[in-house]
Design a protein around this motif. Structure first.
Motif, PDB file in Angstrom:
ATOM      1  N   GLU A 137     -40.401  17.302  29.324  1.00 53.22           N
ATOM      2  CA  GLU A 137     -39.157  16.841  28.694  1.00 53.22           C
ATOM      3  C   GLU A 137     -39.440  15.600  27.866  1.00 53.22           C
ATOM      4  N   ILE A 138     -38.974  15.617  26.576  1.00 56.96           N
ATOM      5  CA  ILE A 138     -39.136  14.442  25.717  1.00 56.96           C
ATOM      6  C   ILE A 138     -37.762  14.052  25.178  1.00 56.96           C
ATOM      7  N   THR A 139     -37.665  12.922  24.494  1.00 56.58           N
ATOM      8  CA  THR A 139     -36.338  12.423  24.098  1.00 56.58           C
ATOM      9  C   THR A 139     -35.967  12.758  22.657  1.00 56.58           C
ATOM     10  N   ALA A 140     -36.944  13.037  21.787  1.00 55.41           N
ATOM     11  CA  ALA A 140     -36.619  13.369  20.401  1.00 55.41           C
ATOM     12  C   ALA A 140     -37.589  14.422  19.886  1.00 55.41           C
ATOM     13  N   ALA A 141     -37.046  15.382  19.100  1.00 50.15           N
ATOM     14  CA  ALA A 141     -37.903  16.440  18.551  1.00 50.15           C
ATOM     15  C   ALA A 141     -38.575  15.943  17.276  1.00 50.15           C
TER      16      ALA A 141
END
Ligand SMILES: O=c1ccn([C@H]2C[C@H](O)[C@@H](COP(=O)(O)OP(=O)(O)OP(=O)(O)O)O2)c(=O)[nH]1
Ligand SMILES: [Mg+2]
Length: 156
Positions: A137-141
């Motif tokens: 899971e990351i915060t920005a694509a």
């Protein structure tokens, strides 16, 4: 003399009691992508699939799909075209760790009842390689030219 070794991966099959006497799933032409699956229904009790109805049809075999591959259960185009028979969950997914009987979820989208008899070739299975990923899971694509455009954003 040239010796040709069969370098294809091996698909181990275990025949179940209801598969007794059935032909093995087989590629019906030299370059066929899928091996045809046969209905392991009771000889004395064929299955009648009424219009709009679905049924889980046994194949009579356990498939040991090699690790790194999956089995894709797909409709046969002839049955779909002539009779409106297709696989409801198409393509069905057979996992490499599944050790139950492979079954085919057929649905009759035609307007006539269809009789599924023992040994009938009801679907085909394509063995395809799959990749499992690590999920993070990351915060920005990351940015791309397409961005969030989809579902026809490039025109028809
Ligand atoms: O057409 C199909 C689809 C699935 N299966 C078997 C093999 C597969 O490995 C298992 C599970 O399939 P799937 O993951 O599509 O179904 P699910 O609803 O997610 O069930 P589960 O919770 O058991 O994974 O069912 C079949 O025999 N035929
Ligand atoms: Mg599943």
């Amino acid at each position: 003399m040239t010796i040709h070794h069969d370098t294809r991966p091996t698909l181990n099959l275990i025949r179940l009691a209801n598969g007794e006497g059935l032909d093995l799933p087989a590629y019906e032409s030299k370059g066929a992508a899928g091996m045809d699956l046969r209905a392991a229904v009771d000889e004395a009790a064929p299955l009648t699939l009424l219009p709009g109805k679905r049924a889980l049809v046994p194949t009579g075999f356990i498939f040991e799909i090699p690790e790194g591959f999956e089995g894709q259960v797909r409709p046969r185009s002839g049955l779909a075209f002539k009779n409106g028979i297709t696989c409801l969950n198409s393509p069905g997914t057979v996992d490499s760790d599944y050790r139950g009987e492979v079954k085919v979820l057929l649905i009759n989208l035609g307007d006539e009842p269809i009789v599924i008899s023992r040994g009938m070739r009801i679907a085909q299975m394509v063995i395809a390689s799959v990749t499992q990923t690590r999920v993070a899971e990351i915060t920005a694509a990351s940015e791309t030219v397409r961005g969030a455009g989809g579902f026809g954003s490039t025109g028809v």
